[in-house]
Design an enzyme around this catalytic site. Structure first.
Site, PDB file in Angstrom:
ATOM      1  CG  LEU A  63     -32.741 -10.306 -34.355  1.00  0.00           C
ATOM      2  CD1 LEU A  63     -32.269  -9.309 -35.399  1.00  0.00           C
ATOM      3  CD2 LEU A  63     -32.385 -11.730 -34.785  1.00  0.00           C
ATOM      4  CB  CYS A  64     -31.084  -8.515 -27.827  1.00  0.00           C
ATOM      5  SG  CYS A  64     -32.684  -8.440 -27.057  1.00  0.00           S
ATOM      6  CB  THR A  65     -33.562 -13.417 -26.740  1.00  0.00           C
ATOM      7  OG1 THR A  65     -34.294 -12.472 -25.986  1.00  0.00           O
ATOM      8  CG2 THR A  65     -33.634 -14.770 -26.060  1.00  0.00           C
TER       9      THR A  65
END
Ligand code: ZN
Lengths: 523, 447
Positions: B208-210
């Protein structure tokens, strides 16, 4: 109308609009519409080929209802070609389905020019004599040809085309073209602007591995007299050096760099298979050369000159842990180099075309671009005339197959399929085709097989009694499941040949329906 | 030589009526074999999609007369390039029903029962009725479920050999583009789906952080719109991948994000592909893999030839590669082994038993339903059945099992943790302590 495109969505994701267009322009001729032929065409009609022409002179019998889905009870006694054609048309109204009620063997004898109107001919269930004749006709007319046959629990598929060149071979796994072992000046300069030892941990873990490897390779070269890691110890040390630069254990970019470090050690230059294509005599082009060989000739010049031993850069990079900004910049650097290489190739193509007396603009930019992008992956397939294979199969290969356990059943079937045709030529029926006198059929088939092996220069070789018995048991039966398998493969190869994408099989595919240890024989 | 009398089974008879040397151990050629296959053999085809359509045709033309097909999906336009039993006017109709009808129209004498429902909706009895189960599925979860069902019938004798009459063979096929596999599963002898689950690695998702912070590819932009932006904007409304307006919204949001970051390549087609996890599919590969599965089905049932041992991989991308691998059983397999041993006191109630399964480290089951010898002891759903069986919860299991000291119990429920739960079926060997006839040796056998 949006429907046709939606209908083909799942296959467009494989061969794209261009592949689909090639299919829609093609016209396919099928000889004999038993289950093997019918199933081949079914898959092609679903995929949306332009037109199909079914050639079969036989009337539908009760027995056909038991192995062919494209016929029905109400048509018994009527033309098999007509019945099959009607069902095929039902599958896809975008396809033109036609039929000709005539025996293929008769057509081959009486009207060879008939075949020149097609893109490709699928010849099913033909015996040797007709195969050899049709093969010559199609070769002369420059029409692609595929033979397919189902016979009991065995069968074969064999392509016959003089030459088939593939630009978009689309292999499953192919190393990315990153040039980490040989970065060009712009890439090197960009790497120089980046500091691997940056203090900010967020920036540190978002430096793409491509940059890490280029910089570390350069550091290595500086301390090792300009060479890159080559020995096992070197490589391990190089990896350890990468690891030592990590400042936290969750730095995926450094893990990726360690995994990809082999790309730094990879040999420079082109692969042996590409070297072979470049060395091919066809790359000495003349006014009749195909677009493909003109581009190969240009490639040869490119590699020797501005390429510095390398092909044009592919220009794309895989996803990797990185900040968006660095990734996008890197992507642009690769694209720019690919564009420069393409322009150089384009100039060379134009010059060559001019030299051989052709319009310098006759090869489209799009085609040259595609060739550049795929230069490392191009393939050339050539197929012997079936008559040559039948009369003089490649001896070392044949000997190998006869003695190799993995191949013994497949090559046994190959010999027996051919023996069955000889048998039919002698006795007007296939071994075991009718009930009774099975023992006699077995001994006759065995005699023929031994003689055939002798003719092929394999006097000492024998086939197992079990396999000869098995072949007689089959009695030339065309089982639906076997026909669907063999026809499925034939249709797949048709698609590869017409779309000019993926690599068609080389050699004769022998289906082994006993334990599925099927083989491709290169004879 | 005598010319054969005209017969529909002209070609098949060569294999079924004539003796051979490279055949199965129990092959008894003759017209009886052909007639027995017609009359007594029942084949279940799971899935009426790309493989299922081909399988029904292939089996109907391989001498089988009694077929069932189960599929919960309806026909879509994108099926038409390969699911050859469907026409444009069939779009929206249940696949199983149309497929069964089309095959019966063309192949005389074949009877196909269609089941338009989820595989979990059928009771165990339904599955036990078939001679063999053929799988034409595209999901790991569904394969895993049917595998557990088929293996749940398996019982072992005192020497730890599978009892032949409890073996429910399966044939499984799968395709992706130009690639595919076909395998046969003889529970207790060859590895079951679960023994070799590592062959199907789970799909890798983008972190999700990407998506939120460092998008780099078109797919990242699409998944951002699909997984993050959608929820931000449409509070509470669930995203429906089959709703074109929803898809259009995700597409245009992805385009905006891609422009913001200078990322090329977002198209509507790619958006659909990423969001729906579309696997490319073509007619030829489905035909090849189904044909292999149908042929193996015929061979397993009739013995007319040796069979595949036990896994065929197929790849037509570059030339043509087929490979046969003989995988081996995992002796510790929870699914095809003799069953998880559960030792109980005779006083344990059904409710206590269910609680125990939820805490069992090897099972981790929730929402448990229990059956014993085809009898529902407790059912979570449907509500009618739940109400009917609720009163059993406070009865000792020993009594509910007719005081049999040692027997197989089937439990159905959700396995796993968090959002990775999936419905599953487990076979348990329940042994009651302190009952005569149960020895320590017996219990050690399955531990
Ligand atoms: Zn297992």
């Amino acid at each position: 109308m949006a429907e046709p495109k939606t209908k083909y969505d799942r296959q467009l994701r494989i061969w794209g609009e261009q592949g689909q267009e090639a299919l829609e322009k093609s016209s396919i001729c099928l000889l004999n519409c038993g289950p093997t032929g019918s199933e081949t065409l079914k898959n092609l009609v679903l995929g949306g080929v332009g037109s199909v022409t079914v050639v079969d002179g036989s009337k539908l019998e009760l027995g056909d209802l038991g192995n062919n889905f494209m016929v029905d009870e109400s048509s018994v006694g009527q033309s098999k070609a007509k019945t099959v054609c009607a069902f095929l048309q039902e599958l896809n109204d975008a396809v033109k389905a036609k039929f000709i009620e005539e025996h293929p063997e008769a057509l081959i004898e009486s009207n060879p020019s008939f075949f020149s109107q097609f893109t490709l001919v699928v010849a099913t269930q033909l015996v040797e004599d007709s195969m050899v004749k049709l093969d010559k006709i199609c070769r002369d007319a420059n029409v692609m040809l595929i033979f397919a046959r189902s016979y009991g629990l065995t069968g074969f598929v064999r392509i016959s085309v003089k030459e088939h060149a593939v630009i978009e071979s689309k292999p499953d796994h192919f190393l990315d073209d990153l040039r980490l072992n040989n970065p060009w000046p712009e890439l090197r300069r960009f790497a120089e602007t980046i500091d691997l030892d940056v203090a900010d941990p967020v920036v540190h873990k978002h430096t793409p591995y491509v940059i890490i490897l280029i910089k570390m390779a350069e550091e290595w070269a500086k301390s090792h007299g300009g060479t890159l890691p080559s020995t096992r110890e070197d490589k391990k040390e190089f990896k350890d050096l990468i690891k030592a630069r990590m400042i936290a254990s969750d730095e995926d970019n450094y893990k990726e760099a360690m995994e990809a470090s082999f790309k730094v050690f990879a040999p420079r230059g082109i692969s042996p298979s590409l070297q072979q294509i470049i060395n091919d005599s066809s790359s000495e082009v003349n006014s009749n050369s195909s677009e493909f060989w003109v581009m190969v000739a240009a490639l040869k010049e490119f590699i020797a000159n501005e390429g510095g031993g390398e092909v044009p850069l592919e220009g794309s990079i895989p996803d990797m842990t990185s900040s968006t900004e660095l990734y996008v910049t890197l992507q642009k650097i690769y694209q720019a180099k690919a564009e420069t290489d393409f322009l150089a190739m384009e100039q060379r193509v134009k010059k060559i075309l001019k030299r051989i007396g052709r319009d310098p603009d006759s090869i489209s930019k799009a085609n040259i671009k595609s060739f550049c992008k795929n230069a490392r992956k191009v393939k050339v397939c050539r197929y012997r005339l079936i008559e040559d294979e039948f009369n003089s199969p490649v001896q070392p290969e044949l000997q190998k197959y006869l003695t190799d356990e993995d191949y013994s059943v497949a090559v046994g079937f190959y010999i027996l399929l051919r023996s069955a045709d000889r048998y039919a030529a002698n006795y007007n029926s296939f071994p075991g085709q009718f009930d009774g006198e099975m023992d006699e059929d077995i001994s006759r088939l065995k005699t023929i097989a031994v003689a055939l092996l002798g003719d092929l220069g394999c006097n000492g070789s024998t086939l197992t009694e079990d396999l000869i018995n098995e072949m007689c048991r089959y009695g030339a039966a065309e089982l639906h499941a076997v026909a669907a398998f063999v026809g499925g493969i034939a249709s797949q190869e048709v698609i590869k040949l017409i779309t000019k994408q993926f690599v068609p099989m080389c050699g004769t595919f022998i289906f082994n329906g006993i334990d599925h240890k099927s083989q491709l024989l290169s004879l | 030589m005598t010319a054969a009398t005209p017969s529909r089974s002209r070609d098949l008879d060569k294999l079924l009526l004539r003796p051979g040397h490279l055949v199965g151990p129990n092959f008894e050629p003759g017209p009886e074999l052909r007639e027995d296959i017609k009359e007594y053999v029942k084949v279940l085809v799971v899935g009426a999609g790309g493989l299922g359509c081909e399988l029904l045709k292939d089996l109907a033309l391989s001498g089988f007369r009694n077929l069932d097909v189960i599929d919960m999906d309806r026909i879509e336009v994108t099926n038409l390039n390969r699911q050859f039993l469907f026409r444009l006017e069939d779009v929206g109709k249940p696949k199983a029903e149309v497929a069964a009808k089309r095959v019966m129209e063309r192949v005389g004498g074949v009877n196909i029962m269609s089941h338009f429902c989820r595989i979990e909706d059928k009771p165990l009895d339904f599955y036990s009725d078939f001679s063999i189960i053929v799988l034409g599925l595209d999901s790991i979860e569904a394969r895993s479920y049917i595998n557990a069902v088929a293996c749940s019938f398996l019982e072992y004798d005192t020497d730890d050999n599978p009892r032949e009459e409890t073996v429910k063979p399966m044939v499984d096929g799968g395709t992706e583009g130009f690639k595919g596999h076909a395998r046969i599963i003889m529970p207790g002898t060859t590895p079951c789906f679960e023994c070799t689950i590592w062959l199907f690695p789970p799909q890798v998702k983008f972190p999700l952080c990407t998506l939120a912070e460092t998008p780099r590819t078109a797919a990242h932009c699409i998944e951002y719109a699909h997984l993050i932006k959608w929820d931000e904007v449409h509070s509470g409304k669930t995203f429906d991948p089959d709703n074109p307006e929803h898809m259009q919204w995700v597409y245009s949001e992805a385009v905006k994000r891609a422009e913001l970051f200078g990322i090329p390549g977002v198209t509507y087609s790619l958006t659909q592909g990423v969001v729906k996890n579309i696997i490319p599919a073509i007619a030829s590969t489905n035909a090849i893999i189904s044909a292999a599965c149908a042929l193996e089905t015929l061979k397993i049932i009739s013995g007319c030839s040796r069979t595949l041992t036990n896994y065929l991989t197929y790849n037509g991308v570059e030339g043509l590669h087929t490979k046969v691998t003989e995988f081996v059983r995992d002796r510790e397999c929870l699914v095809c082994g003799p069953g998880v041993l559960i030792e109980l006191d005779t006083s344990i109630t059904l409710r206590k038993f269910i609680d125990l399964l939820e805490g069992h480290p090897g099972l981790l089951l929730s929402r448990v339903s229990v059956t014993h010898r085809g009898k529902n002891l407790y059912m979570q759903a449907p509500p009618v059945l739940e109400e009917m069986t609720r009163s059993n919860l406070d009865v000792p299991l020993f009594d509910l099992m007719d005081k049999i000291p040692k027997d197989i119990v089937h439990v159905n429920g959700m396995a796993g943790k968090g959002d990775k739960k999936q419905s599953c079926l487990r076979k348990l060997r329940v042994v009651f302590n302190g009952i005569d006839g149960v020895t320590d040796v017996d219990m050690a056998g399955g531990a």
